[in-house]
Design a protein around this motif. Sequence first.
Motif, PDB file in Angstrom:
ATOM      1  N   ASP A 187       0.801  -1.222   0.000  1.00 60.58           N
ATOM      2  CA  ASP A 187       0.000   0.000   0.000  1.00 60.58           C
ATOM      3  C   ASP A 187       0.837   1.276   0.000  1.00 60.58           C
ATOM      4  N   ALA A 188       2.094   1.173   0.454  1.00 54.47           N
ATOM      5  CA  ALA A 188       2.871   2.398   0.643  1.00 54.47           C
ATOM      6  C   ALA A 188       4.358   2.168   0.427  1.00 54.47           C
ATOM      7  N   MET A 189       5.041   3.236   0.075  1.00 54.31           N
ATOM      8  CA  MET A 189       6.500   3.181  -0.043  1.00 54.31           C
ATOM      9  C   MET A 189       7.101   4.415   0.611  1.00 54.31           C
ATOM     10  N   PRO A 190       8.214   4.227   1.360  1.00 54.13           N
ATOM     11  CA  PRO A 190       8.868   5.411   1.916  1.00 54.13           C
ATOM     12  C   PRO A 190       9.629   6.170   0.826  1.00 54.13           C
ATOM     13  N   VAL A 191       9.572   7.503   0.903  1.00 54.34           N
ATOM     14  CA  VAL A 191      10.428   8.326   0.041  1.00 54.34           C
ATOM     15  C   VAL A 191      11.702   8.530   0.844  1.00 54.34           C
ATOM     16  N   VAL A 192      12.839   8.147   0.269  1.00 54.29           N
ATOM     17  CA  VAL A 192      14.081   8.156   1.047  1.00 54.29           C
ATOM     18  C   VAL A 192      15.152   9.023   0.412  1.00 54.29           C
ATOM     19  N   LYS A 193      16.169   9.282   1.241  1.00 52.21           N
ATOM     20  CA  LYS A 193      17.345  10.025   0.798  1.00 52.21           C
ATOM     21  C   LYS A 193      18.517   9.217   1.329  1.00 52.21           C
ATOM     22  N   LYS A 194      19.566   9.017   0.523  1.00 46.58           N
ATOM     23  CA  LYS A 194      20.754   8.304   1.015  1.00 46.58           C
ATOM     24  C   LYS A 194      21.444   9.167   2.065  1.00 46.58           C
ATOM     25  N   ASP A 195      21.957   8.556   3.129  1.00 44.21           N
ATOM     26  CA  ASP A 195      22.656   9.349   4.151  1.00 44.21           C
ATOM     27  C   ASP A 195      24.059   9.715   3.666  1.00 44.21           C
ATOM     28  N   GLU A 196      24.815  10.446   4.510  1.00 46.76           N
ATOM     29  CA  GLU A 196      26.147  10.952   4.131  1.00 46.76           C
ATOM     30  C   GLU A 196      27.044   9.847   3.566  1.00 46.76           C
ATOM     31  N   ASN A 197      26.985   8.642   4.176  1.00 47.31           N
ATOM     32  CA  ASN A 197      27.879   7.560   3.739  1.00 47.31           C
ATOM     33  C   ASN A 197      27.345   6.833   2.504  1.00 47.31           C
ATOM     34  N   GLY A 198      26.105   7.095   2.181  1.00 42.69           N
ATOM     35  CA  GLY A 198      25.505   6.428   1.023  1.00 42.69           C
ATOM     36  C   GLY A 198      25.096   4.994   1.308  1.00 42.69           C
ATOM     37  N   ASP A 199      25.096   4.590   2.598  1.00 40.91           N
ATOM     38  CA  ASP A 199      24.753   3.204   2.944  1.00 40.91           C
ATOM     39  C   ASP A 199      23.301   3.057   3.356  1.00 40.91           C
ATOM     40  N   ASP A 200      22.851   3.995   4.205  1.00 46.84           N
ATOM     41  CA  ASP A 200      21.524   3.867   4.794  1.00 46.84           C
ATOM     42  C   ASP A 200      20.570   4.914   4.223  1.00 46.84           C
ATOM     43  N   PHE A 201      19.291   4.705   4.535  1.00 45.84           N
ATOM     44  CA  PHE A 201      18.272   5.625   4.042  1.00 45.84           C
ATOM     45  C   PHE A 201      17.661   6.433   5.173  1.00 45.84           C
ATOM     46  N   GLU A 202      17.476   7.717   4.889  1.00 45.22           N
ATOM     47  CA  GLU A 202      16.715   8.595   5.768  1.00 45.22           C
ATOM     48  C   GLU A 202      15.314   8.667   5.156  1.00 45.22           C
ATOM     49  N   VAL A 203      14.279   8.587   5.984  1.00 43.73           N
ATOM     50  CA  VAL A 203      12.907   8.636   5.446  1.00 43.73           C
ATOM     51  C   VAL A 203      12.447  10.091   5.390  1.00 43.73           C
ATOM     52  N   ILE A 204      12.128  10.575   4.187  1.00 42.34           N
ATOM     53  CA  ILE A 204      11.719  11.984   4.065  1.00 42.34           C
ATOM     54  C   ILE A 204      10.268  12.146   3.599  1.00 42.34           C
ATOM     55  N   GLY A 205       9.623  11.038   3.238  1.00 41.10           N
ATOM     56  CA  GLY A 205       8.237  11.160   2.776  1.00 41.10           C
ATOM     57  C   GLY A 205       7.566   9.810   2.663  1.00 41.10           C
ATOM     58  N   ARG A 206       6.357   9.840   2.131  1.00 37.85           N
ATOM     59  CA  ARG A 206       5.542   8.629   2.051  1.00 37.85           C
ATOM     60  C   ARG A 206       4.665   8.736   0.803  1.00 37.85           C
ATOM     61  N   VAL A 207       4.622   7.647   0.034  1.00 35.05           N
ATOM     62  CA  VAL A 207       3.675   7.591  -1.090  1.00 35.05           C
ATOM     63  C   VAL A 207       2.770   6.396  -0.860  1.00 35.05           C
ATOM     64  N   THR A 208       1.461   6.636  -0.849  1.00 35.44           N
ATOM     65  CA  THR A 208       0.492   5.558  -0.648  1.00 35.44           C
ATOM     66  C   THR A 208      -0.466   5.542  -1.835  1.00 35.44           C
ATOM     67  N   LYS A 209      -1.353   4.558  -1.831  1.00 39.09           N
ATOM     68  CA  LYS A 209      -2.353   4.505  -2.894  1.00 39.09           C
ATOM     69  C   LYS A 209      -3.221   5.765  -2.885  1.00 39.09           C
ATOM     70  N   THR A 210      -3.371   6.381  -1.707  1.00 38.80           N
ATOM     71  CA  THR A 210      -4.162   7.626  -1.626  1.00 38.80           C
ATOM     72  C   THR A 210      -3.490   8.753  -2.408  1.00 38.80           C
ATOM     73  N   ASN A 211      -2.154   8.838  -2.331  1.00 41.15           N
ATOM     74  CA  ASN A 211      -1.451   9.877  -3.086  1.00 41.15           C
ATOM     75  C   ASN A 211      -1.644   9.676  -4.595  1.00 41.15           C
ATOM     76  N   ILE A 212      -1.641   8.415  -5.003  1.00 41.37           N
ATOM     77  CA  ILE A 212      -1.818   8.118  -6.430  1.00 41.37           C
ATOM     78  C   ILE A 212      -3.247   8.510  -6.846  1.00 41.37           C
ATOM     79  N   THR A 213      -4.218   8.220  -5.979  1.00 44.33           N
ATOM     80  CA  THR A 213      -5.609   8.584  -6.270  1.00 44.33           C
ATOM     81  C   THR A 213      -5.738  10.098  -6.380  1.00 44.33           C
ATOM     82  N   ARG A 214      -5.036  10.811  -5.488  1.00 42.58           N
ATOM     83  CA  ARG A 214      -5.090  12.279  -5.519  1.00 42.58           C
ATOM     84  C   ARG A 214      -4.539  12.807  -6.846  1.00 42.58           C
ATOM     85  N   ALA A 215      -3.464  12.195  -7.313  1.00 38.78           N
ATOM     86  CA  ALA A 215      -2.869  12.614  -8.592  1.00 38.78           C
ATOM     87  C   ALA A 215      -3.885  12.422  -9.720  1.00 38.78           C
TER      88      ALA A 215
END
Length: 201
Positions: A163-191
């Motif tokens: 139902d959903a996916m996190p919108v992420v950004k790679k951290d300084e080292n490029g290894d891990d992800f920082e979560v900066i947003g969320r896309v769900t089926k509701t966002n797609i419906t809104r579009a």
Amino acid sequence: MQIVKDKAPITGEKIADLLNLTRATLRPDLAILTMAGFLDARPRVGYFYTGKTGSQLLTEKIKKIKVHEFQSIPVVTQESASVYDAITTMFLEDVGTLFIVDGNSKLAGVVSRKDLLRASIGQQDLHIVPVNIIMTRMPNIAVCYKDDHLIQVARQLIDRQIDAMPVVKKDENGDDFEVIGRVTKTNITRALVDLAVDELI
Ligand code: ADP
């Protein structure tokens, strides 16, 4: 559009003459047809007919939408939090998916409504079991970036049956992800609704 089709390239002034209108009266109409992609305007040459149909133009528009235009704020829970707390957060924040982060605030997993229901019908004490026991964990998390195309995310939601996916950004080292947003089926419906409203205007 018929005049441009027949006589392209033709200037705005000549079109206005043919229609017995002033250039100023015609200007907004030509601007709309150009913006919508039906006509193409070249400076000092005139208007051309692009030959694109409404559905071709709509398809082009859909394919251009980026994740950041429709993403929502993510709801994040610590992996050490209890399943009970995760359930409470889900109700309080009114979301169907929680993104789980580790002590360094990096993405560690995802918990859905059914993950929590499954945990709740077991014999475990929900105040004691940490959410990281029941979450779907990295590296099996489908993620997206703010500049990804929304249609690709929609396809992944369908293919992976989530139902959903996190919108992420790679951290300084490029290894891990920082979560900066969320896309769900509701966002797609809104579009989809926004596109329909655009069409009506
Ligand atoms: P529900 O389980 O409530 O129907 P989903 O369809 O989103 O909700 O989740 C189905 C399963 O997929 C769950 O076990 C969940 O942890 C997992 N899941 C949810 N989102 C993702 C994601 N972005 N990447 C990987 N797995 C996910």
